[in-house]
Design a protein around this motif. Structure first.
Motif, PDB file in Angstrom:
ATOM      1  N   ALA A 270       0.823  -1.208   0.000  1.00  0.00           N
ATOM      2  CA  ALA A 270       0.000   0.000   0.000  1.00  0.00           C
ATOM      3  C   ALA A 270       0.860   1.261   0.000  1.00  0.00           C
ATOM      4  CB  ALA A 270      -0.935  -0.006   1.211  1.00  0.00           C
ATOM      5  N   LEU A 271       1.918   1.270   0.793  1.00  0.00           N
ATOM      6  CA  LEU A 271       2.805   2.440   0.839  1.00  0.00           C
ATOM      7  C   LEU A 271       3.523   2.633  -0.485  1.00  0.00           C
ATOM      8  CD1 LEU A 271       4.304   2.087   4.440  1.00  0.00           C
ATOM      9  CD2 LEU A 271       2.456   3.585   3.663  1.00  0.00           C
ATOM     10  N   ARG A 272       3.946   1.548  -1.113  1.00  0.00           N
ATOM     11  CA  ARG A 272       4.589   1.659  -2.426  1.00  0.00           C
ATOM     12  C   ARG A 272       3.606   2.177  -3.459  1.00  0.00           C
ATOM     13  NH1 ARG A 272       7.363  -3.670  -4.652  1.00  0.00           N
ATOM     14  NH2 ARG A 272       8.498  -3.337  -2.693  1.00  0.00           N
ATOM     15  N   GLY A 273       2.394   1.648  -3.432  1.00  0.00           N
ATOM     16  CA  GLY A 273       1.371   2.131  -4.369  1.00  0.00           C
ATOM     17  C   GLY A 273       1.060   3.604  -4.143  1.00  0.00           C
ATOM     18  N   TYR A 274       1.066   4.033  -2.882  1.00  0.00           N
ATOM     19  CA  TYR A 274       0.804   5.439  -2.563  1.00  0.00           C
ATOM     20  C   TYR A 274       1.900   6.338  -3.104  1.00  0.00           C
ATOM     21  CZ  TYR A 274       0.477   9.622   0.359  1.00  0.00           C
ATOM     22  OH  TYR A 274       0.413  10.911   0.812  1.00  0.00           O
ATOM     23  N   ARG A 275       3.158   5.922  -2.937  1.00  0.00           N
ATOM     24  CA  ARG A 275       4.264   6.732  -3.436  1.00  0.00           C
ATOM     25  C   ARG A 275       4.214   6.874  -4.950  1.00  0.00           C
ATOM     26  NH1 ARG A 275       7.183   3.967   0.737  1.00  0.00           N
ATOM     27  NH2 ARG A 275       7.816   2.348  -0.741  1.00  0.00           N
ATOM     28  N   ARG A 276       3.836   5.814  -5.626  1.00  0.00           N
ATOM     29  CA  ARG A 276       3.762   5.874  -7.093  1.00  0.00           C
ATOM     30  C   ARG A 276       2.540   6.648  -7.568  1.00  0.00           C
ATOM     31  NH1 ARG A 276       5.428  -0.323  -8.971  1.00  0.00           N
ATOM     32  NH2 ARG A 276       7.595  -0.227  -8.211  1.00  0.00           N
ATOM     33  N   ARG A 277       1.482   6.625  -6.771  1.00  0.00           N
ATOM     34  CA  ARG A 277       0.219   7.270  -7.181  1.00  0.00           C
ATOM     35  C   ARG A 277       0.284   8.777  -7.015  1.00  0.00           C
ATOM     36  NH1 ARG A 277      -5.143   5.295  -7.567  1.00  0.00           N
ATOM     37  NH2 ARG A 277      -6.328   6.904  -8.646  1.00  0.00           N
ATOM     38  N   VAL A 278       0.897   9.237  -5.922  1.00  0.00           N
ATOM     39  CA  VAL A 278       0.912  10.671  -5.648  1.00  0.00           C
ATOM     40  C   VAL A 278       2.325  11.245  -5.729  1.00  0.00           C
ATOM     41  CG1 VAL A 278      -1.122  10.470  -4.177  1.00  0.00           C
ATOM     42  CG2 VAL A 278       1.140  10.351  -3.146  1.00  0.00           C
TER      43      VAL A 278
END
Length: 278
Positions: A270-278
Motif C-alpha cells: 500500500a505504501l509503495r502504491g501510494y508513493r507511485r500514485r501521488v
C-alpha cells in the motif's frame, strides 16, 4: 533564522538543523500528525452519516434476513441459528467494513486532497495511517450495532462479559490488519467504484467459503479445506469460542498469524502504491 556554522576541517559553511529537521523530532511528530489526519477523517464521517450505512443498517438487515429466512432450514430454529450466526456475521461484516476505506482514499487522491498533503511537513505514510486509525470508530460502531441488535433478537453471550469484550477487541484488531488490502486496492484502482468491485471479489468468496453461515463439515472436502484455512474462519471460530463457548487456542493463534501476514504483505504494498500514485 538559520544558524550558520563553520566546520574546522574544511572551513565550509553549513546550515545547522533546526529541531523540526532532526530525526528524533520527526519521530515524535509522527503520532501527532497521524491523529490530526485521523481527526479530519472522523469529522468527515460525522458530517456525512449516510456513509455509515454499511456499519449500521447493513448488519441489521443481514441479521434479520439470515436468521429468519435460513435459520429454520439450517439449524432447526431461528433462535438456535442466531447463537451460531451472530459471531460469524460479526467477523464477516468487520472484514467488509474496510471496503469503504479504500474507496475514500481513492476518491481523495482523485480530488487532489493528497497533493495538499504532500506540501505539508509530514511523513509520507501519515495520510494512510491516519485514515486507518480513524476507521477504528467505524469498526466499534459495527460491533455495538451488531451485538446490540442481536441481543434484542435474542442472542445471549454464554461465556462472560470479559470474553465478549475480548472478542470485540479481536475483531477490531483483525479489521485494522485486513483493511490494508482495501488501502492497497485503493492505491492501485483507477476509480473508487473499481475499488468496491475488486474488494467484493476478494471479501465475498472469503466470507461465504468459510464457517460464517454454516459449519465447514457440511461442505465438500476440497471446499472445507479452503474454508478451514480461511482467515475469516479462524477469526469466526475464535469469536464463537469467546462468546458462546468452545476451544479458542488454536484458532486464536492462526488469527494472529493471519493478522501478521496481512500487515507484512499489504502495508508495504500500500505504501509503495501510494508513493507511485501521488
Amino acid at each position: 533564522m538559520t544558524t550558520v556554522t563553520t566546520t574546522p576541517a574544511s572551513g565550509r559553511h553549513a546550515a545547522a538543523p533546526t529541531p523540526s529537521e532532526t530525526p528524533a523530532a520527526g519521530a515524535l511528530a509522527y503520532p501527532r500528525h497521524t491523529f490530526s489526519l485521523a481527526k479530519r477523517s472522523l469529522l468527515k464521517m460525522w458530517r456525512t452519516p449516510e456513509a455509515l450505512i454499511d456499519v449500521t443498517l447493513q448488519p441489521i438487515i443481514f441479521l434479520l434476513m439470515f436468521t429468519y429466512i435460513f435459520g429454520g432450514a439450517i439449524a432447526g430454529s431461528s433462535s438456535d441459528y442466531l447463537q451460531f450466526l451472530l459471531p460469524g456475521l460479526l467477523g464477516q461484516s468487520i472484514a467488509m467494513a474496510g471496503v469503504a476505506l479504500g474507496q475514500n482514499l481513492n476518491a481523495d487522491i482523485e480530488k487532489g486532497v493528497f497533493d495538499r498533503f504532500r506540501s505539508l511537513p509530514i511523513g509520507r505514510s501519515v495520510p494512510l495511517v491516519g485514515a486507518v486509525t480513524a476507521d477504528i470508530a467505524r469498526y466499534f460502531i459495527l460491533c455495538v450495532v451488531t451485538l446490540g441488535f442481536g441481543m434484542i433478537m435474542g442472542f445471549r453471550v454464554e461465556t462472560n462479559a470479559a470474553a465478549a469484550v475480548a472478542a470485540v477487541l479481536l475483531a477490531i484488531a483483525f479489521a485494522l490488519c485486513f483493511c490494508w488490502i482495501s488501502v492497497f486496492v485503493g492505491m492501485k484502482a483507477r476509480t473508487s467504484g473499481a475499488v468496491q468491485g475488486i474488494m467484493f471479489l476478494i471479501v465475498l468468496p472469503l466470507s461465504f467459503a468459510s464457517n460464517t453461515f454454516v459449519p465447514t463439515t457440511t461442505m465438500p472436502s476440497w471446499l472445507a479445506a479452503f474454508a478451514n484455512f480461511n482467515p475469516i474462519s479462524q477469526l469466526v471460530t475464535t469469536m464463537r469460542g469467546l462468546m458462546v463457548g468452545g476451544p479458542v487456542a488454536t484458532s486464536l493463534m492462526w488469527t494472529f498469524v493471519w493478522m501478521a501476514v496481512l500487515l507484512v504483505v499489504f502495508v508495504p504494498l500500500a505504501l509503495r502504491g501510494y508513493r507511485r500514485r501521488v
